[in-house]
Enzyme design. Structure first.
Site, PDB file in Angstrom:
ATOM      1  N   ASP A   1       0.886  -1.176   0.000  1.00 28.90           N
ATOM      2  CA  ASP A   1       0.000   0.000   0.000  1.00 28.90           C
ATOM      3  C   ASP A   1       0.917   1.218   0.000  1.00 28.90           C
ATOM      4  O   ASP A   1       1.392   1.671   1.054  1.00 28.90           O
ATOM      5  CB  ASP A   1      -0.908  -0.034   1.241  1.00 28.90           C
ATOM      6  CG  ASP A   1      -1.865   1.145   1.283  1.00 28.90           C
ATOM      7  OD1 ASP A   1      -1.619   2.150   0.574  1.00 28.90           O
ATOM      8  OD2 ASP A   1      -2.847   1.065   2.026  1.00 28.90           O
TER       9      ASP A   1
ATOM     10  N   GLU B   1       1.900   2.522  13.128  1.00 37.75           N
ATOM     11  CA  GLU B   1       0.843   2.464  12.114  1.00 37.75           C
ATOM     12  C   GLU B   1      -0.238   1.583  12.717  1.00 37.75           C
ATOM     13  O   GLU B   1      -0.180   0.369  12.656  1.00 37.75           O
ATOM     14  CB  GLU B   1       1.397   1.896  10.799  1.00 37.75           C
ATOM     15  CG  GLU B   1       0.493   2.192   9.631  1.00 37.75           C
ATOM     16  CD  GLU B   1      -0.690   1.247   9.527  1.00 37.75           C
ATOM     17  OE1 GLU B   1      -1.654   1.398  10.318  1.00 37.75           O
ATOM     18  OE2 GLU B   1      -0.641   0.355   8.669  1.00 37.75           O
TER      19      GLU B   1
ATOM     20  N   GLU C   1     -10.156  -2.201  15.337  1.00 36.72           N
ATOM     21  CA  GLU C   1      -8.945  -2.852  15.876  1.00 36.72           C
ATOM     22  C   GLU C   1      -8.546  -2.258  17.211  1.00 36.72           C
ATOM     23  O   GLU C   1      -7.854  -2.896  17.999  1.00 36.72           O
ATOM     24  CB  GLU C   1      -7.711  -2.714  14.971  1.00 36.72           C
ATOM     25  CG  GLU C   1      -7.535  -3.768  13.947  1.00 36.72           C
ATOM     26  CD  GLU C   1      -6.200  -3.617  13.224  1.00 36.72           C
ATOM     27  OE1 GLU C   1      -5.149  -3.521  13.886  1.00 36.72           O
ATOM     28  OE2 GLU C   1      -6.226  -3.591  11.988  1.00 36.72           O
TER      29      GLU C   1
ATOM     30  N   HIS D   1      -5.366   0.109   1.221  1.00 34.86           N
ATOM     31  CA  HIS D   1      -5.881  -1.189   1.661  1.00 34.86           C
ATOM     32  C   HIS D   1      -7.007  -1.025   2.694  1.00 34.86           C
ATOM     33  O   HIS D   1      -7.698  -1.986   3.013  1.00 34.86           O
ATOM     34  CB  HIS D   1      -4.750  -2.079   2.222  1.00 34.86           C
ATOM     35  CG  HIS D   1      -4.315  -1.715   3.606  1.00 34.86           C
ATOM     36  ND1 HIS D   1      -3.549  -0.597   3.883  1.00 34.86           N
ATOM     37  CD2 HIS D   1      -4.555  -2.308   4.797  1.00 34.86           C
ATOM     38  CE1 HIS D   1      -3.331  -0.543   5.185  1.00 34.86           C
ATOM     39  NE2 HIS D   1      -3.940  -1.575   5.760  1.00 34.86           N
TER      40      HIS D   1
HETATM   41  N1  SAH Z   1       4.549  -1.097  11.640  1.00 30.27           N
HETATM   42  C1  SAH Z   1       4.323  -2.134  10.663  1.00 30.27           C
HETATM   43  C2  SAH Z   1       3.197  -3.043  11.050  1.00 30.27           C
HETATM   44  C3  SAH Z   1       1.882  -2.375  11.277  1.00 30.27           C
HETATM   45  S1  SAH Z   1       0.587  -3.487  11.600  1.00 30.27           S
HETATM   46  C4  SAH Z   1       4.077  -1.506   9.323  1.00 30.27           C
HETATM   47  O1  SAH Z   1       3.821  -0.310   9.273  1.00 30.27           O
HETATM   48  O2  SAH Z   1       4.141  -2.198   8.323  1.00 30.27           O
HETATM   49  C5  SAH Z   1       0.399  -3.389  13.335  1.00 30.27           C
HETATM   50  C6  SAH Z   1       1.346  -4.255  14.126  1.00 30.27           C
HETATM   51  O3  SAH Z   1       1.198  -3.913  15.474  1.00 30.27           O
HETATM   52  C7  SAH Z   1       1.081  -5.755  14.041  1.00 30.27           C
HETATM   53  O4  SAH Z   1       2.256  -6.434  13.664  1.00 30.27           O
HETATM   54  C8  SAH Z   1       0.649  -6.144  15.427  1.00 30.27           C
HETATM   55  O5  SAH Z   1       1.091  -7.413  15.808  1.00 30.27           O
HETATM   56  C9  SAH Z   1       1.275  -5.077  16.271  1.00 30.27           C
HETATM   57  N2  SAH Z   1       0.573  -4.765  17.514  1.00 30.27           N
HETATM   58  C10 SAH Z   1      -0.725  -4.384  17.643  1.00 30.27           C
HETATM   59  N3  SAH Z   1      -0.998  -4.125  18.925  1.00 30.27           N
HETATM   60  C11 SAH Z   1       0.129  -4.353  19.629  1.00 30.27           C
HETATM   61  C12 SAH Z   1       0.434  -4.278  21.012  1.00 30.27           C
HETATM   62  N4  SAH Z   1      -0.473  -3.899  21.910  1.00 30.27           N
HETATM   63  N5  SAH Z   1       1.666  -4.607  21.407  1.00 30.27           N
HETATM   64  C13 SAH Z   1       2.588  -5.029  20.503  1.00 30.27           C
HETATM   65  N6  SAH Z   1       2.340  -5.113  19.184  1.00 30.27           N
HETATM   66  C14 SAH Z   1       1.132  -4.773  18.740  1.00 30.27           C
END
Ligand code: SAH
Length: 530
Positions: A235, A328, A337, A478
């Protein structure tokens, strides 16, 4: 099978006695059966005119004929004795101890046993009273009295047993019906208890931070697979916005300590490293973090980026404070979420005074959609499915918000911002909100849906501000858009202001999903986003 079913039903009835008013008539029946069985074959019929006990009713009649010279059947026939009169006759003979000759010589006219007093049995369970006079006459006519009295008796007994069995079955059915009713009441009671318990358990679940690990397992395992990360990385609107913000604002990152909440593949941490950050702490609970460790090593950034596997809410950072938090976290319709909850936890725990969370500003917007074809495909479709009316399905279809790309040509209003979130200031409770809105209608027609989307801003202290939108007028992301279908379209006029109110709240049973309610004209419409 039938036997098992009976046994089961019996068990149910027995298990529920305290619930039913339960008339306990089974006992009487049992006694009757017991009585019949006890007396089977042993003398138990007392003669009408002496104390002799005989084996059966027919034996008794035969005995009366031989010993007392009276044929009861003759008396019955002569006086046209019916069922009631027969009972009275027997009781009359027993209570008055009248002579047989007296009975034989009775004149025509009123009979001496006509009083209802003679309905009362003189002998308890008198077998003579349980005999049908018509049957008695028939049996004698067939000569059964002399040939096979016990056979006739057993036929009668069978009839009686059948009647009694029928009665027992009826009572069992009644008892079963009562038990079923009680079970139903219990079920409702149990459901009420469970639902209340559920509400109690989740009532203070304002945040995903309070979710137990096992409750959140599915969420994190969905991020364990590479597919979702590939989709996010591809994306470009999303990923390039983060990259551009960091690369074009090196002054924001130079020598700073950065926390990457939910690092995934580590992409944002690597952008931050390239933008000049001194140290980056990358946290993720999902298994993808192991790939991120390899990726960072492959790019020789392991000196700058430190990984911690765990939930941000649970782990302990190796530093007391950080200067910048990048994440993100955005979901469909921004807040789906609820990952922002976790970012706020990180902010409140670790962000140094004067530090910043990026992205920092977010808008949620709505617009009116007039797309008859889509409406037809999703709603009217159920009116006739291969010739069948399935319109009841609309009740299930409509309340589920749809994530799809909306054609900008179908927009019939200007967009309007319903909420702005400043990630550096917002508190958890503000992530559930109600907002009045006004949609300026641009095209006359039917409003078939409301579309929702969000815009993201990297703004605070940036020389080069960056933003991106997930709206229908720009390159799709996305996140697509979130569509709230109206089962019955609203007629709108160009120039009109369509006013309404939107309420966004977490689903108490699953704080990662959202419930969105619209008050639109006189309608209240609630949608779930899951
Ligand atoms: N930063 C990456 C992934 C974003 S997706 C990017 O920009 O491509 C969000 C990620 O946050 C996921 O991998 C998920 O496992 C993680 N995540 C969500 N809540 C979390 C939490 N409370 N503690 C640790 N990781 C978390």
């Amino acid at each position: 099978m039938a036997e098992r079913a009976d046994t089961h039903a019996g068990a149910d009835v027995e298990d529920m006695p305290e619930l039913s008013d339960g008339d306990d008539d089974f006992g009487d029946d049992e006694a009757q059966w017991q009585w019949m069985e006890d007396h089977d074959g042993s003398p138990h019929v007392t003669c009408l005119f002496c104390d002799r006990l005989l084996n059966s009713v027919l034996d008794t009649l035969q005995h009366c004929t031989v010993e007392h010279h009276i044929n009861l059947v003759d008396v019955i026939n002569k006086h046209h004795v019916d069922d009631y009169s027969y009972i009275k006759l027997i009781n009359f003979i027993r209570s008055t101890k009248c002579e047989p000759t007296h009975l034989m010589g009775l004149p025509d006219g009123p009979l001496p046993w006509e009083s209802d007093d003679f309905l009362r049995p003189v002998i308890q369970d008198d077998p003579l009273l349980q005999t049908d006079p018509e049957e008695l006459c028939g049996q004698q006519g067939e000569g059964l009295s002399t040939c096979e009295p016990s056979g006739a008796e057993s036929r009668h007994a069978i009839l009686q047993r059948a009647n009694a069995a029928e009665e027992r079955a009826r009572r069992s059915e009644d008892a079963l019906a009562r038990a079923m009713e009680d079970l139903h009441k219990l079920k409702l009671l149990a459901q009420g208890l469970v639902l209340n318990a559920e509400t109690r358990r989740t009532a203070n679940l304002g945040s995903v931070a309070e979710l137990r690990d096992d409750e959140d397992e599915a969420y994190f395992s969905s991020y364990g697979h590479y597919g979702i990360h590939e989709e996010m990385l591809k994306d470009k609107v999303r990923t390039e916005s983060y990259r551009d913000f960091m690369y074009s604002n090196p002054e924001v990152f130079r020598d700073k300590v950065v926390l990457d909440v939910g690092c995934g593949t580590g992409i944002l941490s690597m952008f931050a490293a390239k933008a000049g950050a001194k140290k980056i702490i990358a946290v993720d609970q999902s298994e993808i973090i192991y790939q991120a460790m390899d990726i960072v090593r492959s790019n020789q950034l392991e000196d700058k980026i430190t990984f911690l596997k765990g939930r941000i809410e649970d782990i302990c950072l190796p530093v007391e404070k950080v200067d910048i938090i990048i994440s993100e976290w955005m979901g469909y319709f921004l807040l789906f979420e609820s990952m922002l909850d976790s970012v706020l936890v990180a902010r409140d725990l670790y962000l140094a005074d004067g530090g910043s969370v990026y992205p920092d500003l977010c808008n949620i917007s709505l617009a009116a959609v007039g797309d008859k074809q889509k409406h037809q495909e999703r709603i009217a479709f159920w009116d006739n499915v291969y010739g069948f009316n399935m319109s009841c399905m609309k009740k299930a279809v409509v309340p589920e918000a749809v994530v799809e790309v909306v054609n900008a040509d179908t927009l019939i209003s200007e967009p309007t911002v319903i909420q702005t979130i400043d990630c550096n200031r917002v508190c958890l409770s503000e992530l559930e909100f109600a907002s009045d809105f006004c949609l300026k209608i641009t095209n006359t027609g039917d409003c078939t849906a409301i579309v929702g989307y969000f815009d993201i801003f990297f703004d605070k202290g940036c020389c080069n501000k960056v933003m991106f939108s997930t709206g229908p007028q720009v390159t799709k992301t996305h996140w697509k858009q979130t569509v709230f279908l109206l089962e019955k379209p609203l007629a709108v006029q160009a120039g009109e202001e369509l006013r309404g109110k939107i309420t966004v709240r977490k689903n108490k049973k699953d704080p990662r999903s959202l419930l969105v309610t619209f008050d639109l004209r006189d309608r209240k419409l609630t949608y779930s986003l899951q």
